[in-house]
Scaffold this motif. Structure first.
Motif, short mmCIF file in Angstrom:
data_model
loop_
_atom_site.label_atom_id
_atom_site.label_comp_id
_atom_site.label_asym_id
_atom_site.label_seq_id
_atom_site.Cartn_x
_atom_site.Cartn_y
_atom_site.Cartn_z
N CYS A 120 -27.85 -14.64 -5.66
CA CYS A 120 -27.06 -13.61 -4.99
C CYS A 120 -27.28 -13.64 -3.47
CB CYS A 120 -27.44 -12.23 -5.54
SG CYS A 120 -26.50 -10.87 -4.81
N PRO A 121 -26.22 -13.67 -2.68
CA PRO A 121 -26.37 -13.71 -1.22
C PRO A 121 -26.85 -12.40 -0.61
CG PRO A 121 -24.05 -13.60 -1.82
CD PRO A 121 -24.81 -13.77 -3.09
N VAL A 122 -26.83 -11.31 -1.36
CA VAL A 122 -27.25 -10.01 -0.82
C VAL A 122 -28.42 -9.42 -1.59
CG1 VAL A 122 -24.97 -9.50 0.12
CG2 VAL A 122 -25.52 -8.79 -2.21
N THR A 124 -4.25 -7.98 -23.31
CA THR A 124 -4.97 -9.23 -23.08
C THR A 124 -6.18 -8.93 -22.21
OG1 THR A 124 -2.98 -10.60 -23.20
CG2 THR A 124 -4.89 -11.55 -22.08
N LEU A 125 -7.36 -9.18 -22.76
CA LEU A 125 -8.59 -9.05 -21.99
C LEU A 125 -9.03 -10.45 -21.58
CD1 LEU A 125 -10.97 -7.27 -20.95
CD2 LEU A 125 -12.15 -7.84 -23.08
N GLY A 126 -9.11 -10.69 -20.27
CA GLY A 126 -9.59 -11.96 -19.77
C GLY A 126 -11.11 -11.96 -19.71
N LEU A 127 -11.73 -13.05 -20.12
CA LEU A 127 -13.18 -13.20 -20.06
C LEU A 127 -13.47 -14.44 -19.23
CD1 LEU A 127 -15.92 -12.08 -21.01
CD2 LEU A 127 -15.73 -13.55 -23.03
N VAL A 128 -14.05 -14.24 -18.04
CA VAL A 128 -14.23 -15.34 -17.10
C VAL A 128 -15.70 -15.52 -16.74
CG1 VAL A 128 -11.93 -14.97 -16.12
CG2 VAL A 128 -13.91 -13.90 -15.04
N GLY A 129 -16.02 -16.70 -16.21
CA GLY A 129 -17.37 -17.02 -15.80
C GLY A 129 -17.56 -18.53 -15.76
N GLU A 130 -18.69 -18.95 -15.19
CA GLU A 130 -18.99 -20.37 -15.12
C GLU A 130 -19.25 -20.97 -16.50
OE1 GLU A 130 -21.63 -21.36 -11.38
OE2 GLU A 130 -22.18 -19.39 -12.15
N SER A 131 -19.23 -22.28 -16.56
CA SER A 131 -19.64 -22.96 -17.79
C SER A 131 -21.10 -22.61 -18.07
CB SER A 131 -19.51 -24.48 -17.62
OG SER A 131 -18.16 -24.84 -17.44
N LYS A 181 -16.33 -5.75 -6.99
CA LYS A 181 -17.52 -5.00 -6.60
C LYS A 181 -18.81 -5.80 -6.73
CE LYS A 181 -15.27 -1.13 -5.82
NZ LYS A 181 -15.12 -0.61 -4.44
N HIS A 182 -18.86 -6.74 -7.66
CA HIS A 182 -20.09 -7.50 -7.89
C HIS A 182 -20.08 -8.78 -7.04
CE1 HIS A 182 -23.33 -9.61 -9.97
NE2 HIS A 182 -23.65 -8.45 -10.52
N PRO A 183 -21.22 -9.14 -6.43
CA PRO A 183 -21.24 -10.35 -5.60
C PRO A 183 -20.87 -11.62 -6.35
CG PRO A 183 -23.44 -9.38 -5.81
CD PRO A 183 -22.50 -8.41 -6.39
N TYR A 184 -21.15 -11.68 -7.65
CA TYR A 184 -20.76 -12.87 -8.42
C TYR A 184 -19.24 -12.92 -8.56
CZ TYR A 184 -20.39 -16.17 -12.30
OH TYR A 184 -20.05 -17.25 -13.09
N THR A 185 -18.61 -11.78 -8.81
CA THR A 185 -17.15 -11.74 -8.89
C THR A 185 -16.53 -12.15 -7.57
OG1 THR A 185 -17.38 -9.89 -10.45
CG2 THR A 185 -15.19 -10.33 -9.58
N ARG A 186 -17.13 -11.69 -6.47
CA ARG A 186 -16.62 -12.05 -5.15
C ARG A 186 -16.73 -13.56 -4.91
NH1 ARG A 186 -18.37 -7.22 -0.92
NH2 ARG A 186 -17.44 -5.51 -2.11
N ALA A 187 -17.82 -14.15 -5.38
CA ALA A 187 -17.98 -15.59 -5.22
C ALA A 187 -16.94 -16.35 -6.04
CB ALA A 187 -19.39 -15.99 -5.65
N LEU A 188 -16.70 -15.91 -7.27
CA LEU A 188 -15.66 -16.55 -8.09
C LEU A 188 -14.29 -16.40 -7.44
CD1 LEU A 188 -16.63 -15.46 -11.74
CD2 LEU A 188 -17.02 -17.68 -10.66
N HIS A 189 -14.03 -15.20 -6.93
CA HIS A 189 -12.73 -14.94 -6.31
C HIS A 189 -12.51 -15.80 -5.07
CE1 HIS A 189 -9.74 -12.57 -3.94
NE2 HIS A 189 -9.20 -12.42 -5.14
N ARG A 231 -10.16 -17.36 5.77
CA ARG A 231 -10.67 -16.33 4.88
C ARG A 231 -12.16 -16.52 4.61
NH1 ARG A 231 -10.32 -17.12 -1.12
NH2 ARG A 231 -10.19 -19.35 -1.50
N PRO A 232 -12.90 -15.44 4.43
CA PRO A 232 -14.35 -15.56 4.17
C PRO A 232 -14.62 -16.20 2.83
CG PRO A 232 -13.62 -13.28 3.90
CD PRO A 232 -12.45 -14.03 4.47
N ARG A 233 -15.67 -17.02 2.77
CA ARG A 233 -16.05 -17.69 1.55
C ARG A 233 -17.46 -17.26 1.16
NH1 ARG A 233 -13.18 -22.35 0.44
NH2 ARG A 233 -14.26 -22.18 -1.56
N VAL A 234 -17.69 -17.14 -0.14
CA VAL A 234 -19.02 -16.85 -0.67
C VAL A 234 -19.49 -18.09 -1.41
CG1 VAL A 234 -20.41 -15.37 -2.14
CG2 VAL A 234 -18.46 -14.40 -0.90
N ILE A 235 -20.47 -18.77 -0.84
CA ILE A 235 -20.97 -20.01 -1.43
C ILE A 235 -22.28 -19.72 -2.16
CG2 ILE A 235 -21.64 -22.39 -1.00
CD1 ILE A 235 -18.74 -21.76 -0.27
N LEU A 236 -22.29 -19.97 -3.46
CA LEU A 236 -23.50 -19.75 -4.24
C LEU A 236 -24.39 -20.98 -4.17
CD1 LEU A 236 -22.06 -18.06 -7.47
CD2 LEU A 236 -23.01 -16.97 -5.44
N GLU A 237 -25.69 -20.75 -4.02
CA GLU A 237 -26.65 -21.83 -3.97
C GLU A 237 -27.35 -21.97 -5.32
OE1 GLU A 237 -29.33 -21.18 -0.78
OE2 GLU A 237 -27.78 -21.29 0.79
#
Length: 343
Positions: free
Chosen positions: A310-312, A59-66, A263-271, A285-291
């Motif tokens: 990207c925050p970085v 099973t390969l999961g494919l995730v991301g925003e709408s 490893k990717h900042p977008y993945t960290r934000a989703l996580h 816990r630390p939060r990554v808020i995307l603007e």
């Protein structure tokens, strides 16, 4: 750069196993038309150069925003959408150039479970007709044999065979999705695209449907592409996870590795957006808020497509497209700074 995902990348010991599905540099653009003469003025790059493999029983999961292109990618893989560029190989055969009749012959081996069970089932057909339709279309069985197969399928998905002559509106949302799953497995497929199959269901029902999919995978030796925006559920069902952003992949890794060390900042934000059941841990816990919002796929930003949020991000990110590279065995990422110490 288009990377080839090989089994050796995921298995350090190496393997000669051929992937059941191999997607290479897949692109799907939708034209933007304007004016009385319907002149094309641009394209929506829904999927823009995606590559991955899916192996038998995986099973390969494919995730991301709408709006990231997940569902379009799934439909293009099954030839429900014509591919703009790239290839999709199923069991070693390139299917992107096949005719409608040739694809029809492959269809029993490749199926789809749709997102909305309310819209994907014909309200004028009984459950028996819905599940039996693929058996009839592909002449897989007839008469009493088909009726027995319908009853067997209803039992497999946890429904009462005596309800076969009822209509979809007489069932709950979870039961309707089970009907959709029964229809998908009617012809004994090898590969199923699950396009957000739990998104339209109550939270209390979602885990039951996921458990059903896992049970069917084990008993019928199925392979899944499981598309979802629910990272917690993907962690429960997937072997590997691919993260998609604005039509491209930004990270792909074995499930535990991706969740434990993204490893990717977008993945960290989703996580970081996934709630933790422990309120004490959740509070600190630390939060990554995307603007901002995801950019338009008709006009993606230059360089790294994530650089506008990207925050970085640094100056280089808005100029150079990051290389798609393997930074650890089986762990692929598209970020200039993914392996920078202390990042």
């Amino acid at each position: 750069m288009v990377a080839e995902f090989t089994k050796e990348a995921d298995d350090p010991a190496g393997s000669e196993e051929r992937p059941l599905v191999r997607v290479t540099n897949l692109k799907k653009y939708f034209p933007i038309m304007k004016g009385v003469f319907r002149r094309q003025i641009g394209s929506v790059r829904a999927v823009d150069g995606v590559s991955f493999d899916i192996y038998r029983g995986e099973t390969l999961g494919l995730v991301g925003e709408s709006g990231s292109g997940k569902s379009t990618a799934g439909r293009a893989i099954l030839k429900l959408e014509e591919v703009t560029d790239g290839t999709v190989a199923f069991d070693g055969q390139d299917i992107t150039g096949l005719s409608t009749q040739q694809v029809r012959k492959l269809r029993p081996r490749m199926q789809m479970v749709f997102q909305n069970p309310h819209a994907s089932l014909n309200p004028r057909m009984t459950v028996a007709s819905i599940i039996g339709e693929p058996l009839l279309e592909h002449k897989a069985s007839k008469g009493r044999e088909r009726q027995e197969r319908i009853e067997e399928l209803l039992t497999l998905v946890g429904l009462d065979p005596s309800h076969a002559n009822r209509y979809p509106h007489e069932f709950s949302g979870g039961q309707r999705q089970r009907i959709g799953i029964a229809r998908a497995i009617a012809l004994n497929p090898e590969f199923i695209v699950c396009d957000e199959p739990i998104a339209a269901l109550d939270v209390s029902i979602q885990s039951q449907v996921v458990n059903l999919l896992q049970d069917l995978q084990n008993s019928l030796e199925l392979s899944y592409l499981f598309i979802s925006h629910d990272l917690s559920m993907v962690r429960h069902i997937a072997d590997r996870v691919a993260v998609m952003y604005l039509g491209t992949l930004v990270e792909l890794a074995p499930v535990e590795e991706l969740y434990d060390d993204p490893k990717h900042p977008y993945t960290r934000a989703l996580h970081s957006s996934v709630p933790v059941p422990d309120p004490v841990v959740e509070a600190v816990r630390p939060r990554v808020i995307l603007e901002g919002d995801i950019p338009s796929p008709s006009n993606p930003p230059p360089g790294c497509r994530f650089n506008t949020r990207c925050p970085v991000a640094q100056e280089r990110c808005s100029q150079d497209v990051p290389e798609w590279r393997e930074i650890e065995p089986g762990h692929w990422v598209s970020c200039h700074f993914a392996d920078t110490p202390g990042w």
